[in-house]
Design an enzyme around this catalytic site. Structure first.
Site, PDB file in Angstrom:
ATOM      1  N   HIS A  68     -16.782 -64.597   5.551  1.00 26.72           N
ATOM      2  CA  HIS A  68     -16.669 -65.302   3.982  1.00 26.72           C
ATOM      3  C   HIS A  68     -16.766 -66.946   3.845  1.00 26.72           C
ATOM      4  O   HIS A  68     -16.651 -67.643   3.290  1.00 26.72           O
ATOM      5  CB  HIS A  68     -15.210 -65.138   3.552  1.00 26.72           C
ATOM      6  CG  HIS A  68     -14.943 -63.491   3.227  1.00 26.72           C
ATOM      7  ND1 HIS A  68     -14.516 -62.764   4.276  1.00 26.72           N
ATOM      8  CD2 HIS A  68     -15.176 -62.725   2.305  1.00 26.72           C
ATOM      9  CE1 HIS A  68     -14.657 -61.474   3.681  1.00 26.72           C
ATOM     10  NE2 HIS A  68     -14.779 -61.617   2.545  1.00 26.72           N
ATOM     11  N   HIS A  69     -17.405 -67.697   5.275  1.00 25.43           N
ATOM     12  CA  HIS A  69     -17.526 -68.908   5.070  1.00 25.43           C
ATOM     13  C   HIS A  69     -18.591 -69.238   4.022  1.00 25.43           C
ATOM     14  O   HIS A  69     -18.454 -70.680   3.727  1.00 25.43           O
ATOM     15  CB  HIS A  69     -18.018 -69.528   6.638  1.00 25.43           C
ATOM     16  CG  HIS A  69     -19.668 -69.179   6.680  1.00 25.43           C
ATOM     17  ND1 HIS A  69     -19.986 -67.699   7.073  1.00 25.43           N
ATOM     18  CD2 HIS A  69     -20.800 -69.603   6.921  1.00 25.43           C
ATOM     19  CE1 HIS A  69     -21.284 -67.950   7.324  1.00 25.43           C
ATOM     20  NE2 HIS A  69     -21.684 -68.913   7.187  1.00 25.43           N
ATOM     21  N   LYS A  74     -23.718 -61.105   1.937  1.00 23.97           N
ATOM     22  CA  LYS A  74     -24.960 -60.424   1.760  1.00 23.97           C
ATOM     23  C   LYS A  74     -25.417 -59.455   3.033  1.00 23.97           C
ATOM     24  O   LYS A  74     -25.096 -59.515   4.057  1.00 23.97           O
ATOM     25  CB  LYS A  74     -26.128 -61.410   1.908  1.00 23.97           C
ATOM     26  CG  LYS A  74     -27.571 -61.012   1.259  1.00 23.97           C
ATOM     27  CD  LYS A  74     -27.454 -61.154  -0.417  1.00 23.97           C
ATOM     28  CE  LYS A  74     -28.957 -60.459  -0.607  1.00 23.97           C
ATOM     29  NZ  LYS A  74     -28.966 -58.891  -0.712  1.00 23.97           N
ATOM     30  N   LYS A  98     -28.072 -64.060  10.923  1.00 21.13           N
ATOM     31  CA  LYS A  98     -29.288 -64.333  10.496  1.00 21.13           C
ATOM     32  C   LYS A  98     -29.456 -65.296   9.520  1.00 21.13           C
ATOM     33  O   LYS A  98     -30.145 -65.993   9.396  1.00 21.13           O
ATOM     34  CB  LYS A  98     -29.382 -62.656  10.233  1.00 21.13           C
ATOM     35  CG  LYS A  98     -30.944 -62.500   9.787  1.00 21.13           C
ATOM     36  CD  LYS A  98     -30.931 -61.111   9.195  1.00 21.13           C
ATOM     37  CE  LYS A  98     -30.787 -60.035   9.951  1.00 21.13           C
ATOM     38  NZ  LYS A  98     -30.972 -58.657   9.550  1.00 21.13           N
ATOM     39  N   LYS A 110     -22.502 -55.460   5.451  1.00 16.54           N
ATOM     40  CA  LYS A 110     -23.436 -54.366   5.760  1.00 16.54           C
ATOM     41  C   LYS A 110     -22.589 -53.377   5.069  1.00 16.54           C
ATOM     42  O   LYS A 110     -21.547 -53.153   5.274  1.00 16.54           O
ATOM     43  CB  LYS A 110     -23.640 -54.327   7.237  1.00 16.54           C
ATOM     44  CG  LYS A 110     -24.907 -53.225   7.472  1.00 16.54           C
ATOM     45  CD  LYS A 110     -26.321 -54.120   7.133  1.00 16.54           C
ATOM     46  CE  LYS A 110     -27.284 -53.583   7.664  1.00 16.54           C
ATOM     47  NZ  LYS A 110     -28.443 -54.548   7.673  1.00 16.54           N
ATOM     48  N   SER A 367     -34.564 -61.952  -0.385  1.00 16.62           N
ATOM     49  CA  SER A 367     -33.455 -61.639  -1.178  1.00 16.62           C
ATOM     50  C   SER A 367     -32.637 -62.878  -1.985  1.00 16.62           C
ATOM     51  O   SER A 367     -32.155 -62.702  -3.026  1.00 16.62           O
ATOM     52  CB  SER A 367     -32.298 -60.667  -0.562  1.00 16.62           C
ATOM     53  OG  SER A 367     -32.754 -59.388  -0.262  1.00 16.62           O
TER      54      SER A 367
HETATM   55  N1  GLU Z   1     -31.310 -55.067   5.233  1.00 11.96           N
HETATM   56  C1  GLU Z   1     -31.907 -56.138   5.497  1.00 11.96           C
HETATM   57  C2  GLU Z   1     -31.298 -56.894   6.739  1.00 11.96           C
HETATM   58  O1  GLU Z   1     -30.937 -56.236   7.514  1.00 11.96           O
HETATM   59  C3  GLU Z   1     -31.778 -57.006   4.383  1.00 11.96           C
HETATM   60  C4  GLU Z   1     -30.480 -57.650   3.829  1.00 11.96           C
HETATM   61  C5  GLU Z   1     -30.624 -58.372   2.590  1.00 11.96           C
HETATM   62  O2  GLU Z   1     -31.747 -58.434   1.890  1.00 11.96           O
HETATM   63  O3  GLU Z   1     -29.579 -58.834   1.954  1.00 11.96           O
HETATM   64  O4  GLU Z   1     -31.675 -58.118   6.967  1.00 11.96           O
END
Ligand code: GLU
Length: 476
Positions: A68-69, A74, A98, A110, A367
């Site tokens: 939560h930083h 996402k 990422k 996720k 995104s």
């Molecule tokens: N599922 C993709 C990933 O692993 C996209 C995640 C997204 O756009 O939030 O990076």
């Protein structure tokens, strides 16, 4: 004496922790802060009944919130019969790292639903998706400012549209409701360029990698992608767009494609656009004219090629096949496709490994653009397109008058044409991938004895997340 068989730990959560720990040794941060950055903060487990066929089935699902930083969090939602809680937690962690690597201001999350989409009818999938969304709403695990899902393995635009609609129904009048999920269809608040974003990100990254003459010379390669041989595992959204673009725009030769049911090969190149039409007609890539079909999809991992692009699931390159991998560059489009043992072996052999947390970050980058567009309620480029065209036109008119000569027919129109949303998205994506690569490459080159771009990428991520926590005033 009984012979001991060496077994590999394929738990992705353990693997991600191992990768993290390797990088953590290179950074000077308090232990407690490193522990905080590594840990997955929350996991929500749901189980709900769904009407399937004439009866009911109990469906299991998860949403993990790793960090939560930055908010919102996402990450995609995958539909697979192999989903486990550990896997979802690991993938949420990869999302945190990422996002940090490509400077996208989100924490990592996720989701997963334990189903094989092929086994369900459309209306069943819709019911499952809507109910899963309701469960997320119930506990505050979705929302434009808290947690924003996206597509992942086994999900796509249709599921995202159902999620957006369910969220919207439960939050009447919420102006920013559409920003609760990305990867939506264009008419439902999606953005041009999201569909191909991850695959295109892989291509932009490869183009940047190939610009570095000395790195390429070490691999015995020149600096052009033209004529380079490429093998791709998984012709899903990511693999397809990466392969098609490499073939059509860069002149690369796609020599092998692996899918769940077989692999096909042709040293002279496989026409991806034709292949996709063929698959649509026949239901499989099997027997595509001009190619040789082999039984196992994973055969594509073992062919001789310049670039291998695993774009399916995790742990595909492991101790069982690592000695048969014959690529020069391993471009990880999937999440976690290479186990640590295989990575160590390939690095020793001199393979250039482009790590997942950088390579497949194109999806979340676009995104981010989609989420910002939803919050601004305006398409990118809408305000400035015409004025930019006018400015360019008057500049060109002025130069014509100055030299008293006209531009050749068509050229002026081409120079004047303003950029649209697709061009802006592609440009933002390209810049993002290039910058991120330069950053992690520099870290690798500067740290003595470091030859792993993965470790360099983790170092970059850990330092950025740490800065966030420190500047929040949580850690000294
Ligand atoms: N599922 C993709 C990933 O692993 C996209 C995640 C997204 O756009 O939030 O990076």
């Amino acid at each position: 004496m009984a012979r001991r068989t060496v077994t590999e730990d394929l738990n992705l959560n353990h693997i991600v922790h191992q990768q993290f720990d390797t990088a953590a040794k290179h950074v000077k941060l308090p232990d407690s802060l490193l522990k905080q950055i590594r840990a997955c903060n929350n996991v929500y487990y749901v189980q709900f009944p769904a009407k399937v066929g004439k009866g009911y089935e109990l469906i299991e699902g998860w949403r993990a919130e790793h960090s939560h930083h930055k908010k919102p969090l996402k990450g995609g939602i995958r539909y697979s019969s192999m989903v486990t809680q550990d896997e979802v937690m690991a993938l949420a962690g990869l999302m945190t790292f990422k996002c940090a690597i490509v400077n996208v201001p989100f924490g990592g999350s996720k989701g997963g639903v334990k189903i094989r989409p092929r086994d369900y009818k459309r209306d069943e999938l819709e019911r499952i998706t809507r109910r899963y969304t309701m469960e997320l709403v119930r506990k505050g695990f979705i929302g434009p400012g808290v947690n924003v899902p996206a597509p992942d393995y086994g999900t796509g635009e249709q599921e995202m549209a159902w999620i957006a609609d369910t969220y919207d129904t439960l939050h009447p009048g919420g102006l920013d409701n559409m920003a609760c999920v990305t990867g939506k269809p264009l008419t439902q608040g999606g953005i041009r360029g999201r569909r191909e974003a991850t695959g295109l990100g892989v291509v932009y990254a490869l183009r940047e990698v190939f610009r570095h003459k000395r790195d390429m010379a070490k691999l015995g390669l020149d600096t052009t992608l033209e004529g380079k041989t490429v093998s791709v595992q998984g012709l899903g959204n990511v693999g397809y767009h990466a392969a098609r673009t490499l073939q059509e725009e860069d002149g690369a030769l796609i020599v092998s494609i692996g899918e769940w049911d077989c692999a096909i090969h042709n040293k002279k190149g496989i026409d991806i656009s034709q292949l996709v039409k063929y698959r649509k007609r026949t239901g499989s890539i099997k027997g595509f004219p001009g190619t040789k079909t082999t039984k196992k999809g994973t055969d594509c991992l073992e062919v001789e090629c310049d670039i291998l692009i695993p774009s399916a699931l995790e742990n595909q390159i492991n101790m069982t096949n690592m000695k048969r991998i014959k690529t020069k560059i391993l471009a990880e489009a999937a999440n976690g496709p290479t186990t640590p043992a295989a990575e160590a072996h390939l690095l020793k052999k001199g393979v250039l490994i482009l790590p997942d947390i950088f390579m497949n970050a194109g999806g979340v980058t676009v995104s981010y653009f989609e989420w910002s567009k939803n919050l601004s309620h305006m398409r990118f480029g809408r305000l400035e397109k015409r004025i930019n065209e006018r400015k360019r036109l008057s500049l060109l008119d002025a130069t014509e008058d100055l030299v008293d000569k006209r531009y050749p027919r068509g050229l002026k129109e081409r120079l004047v044409a303003g950029v649209d949303e697709t061009a802006l998205v592609h440009s933002g994506l390209e810049q993002t991938m290039d910058d991120a690569y330069l950053e992690i490459r520099e870290i690798r080159n500067k740290k003595k004895g470091l030859n792993s771009l993965r470790t360099a990428a983790y170092i970059s991520a850990i330092e950025k997340v740490a800065t966030s926590y420190i500047e929040m005033g949580i850690f000294p």
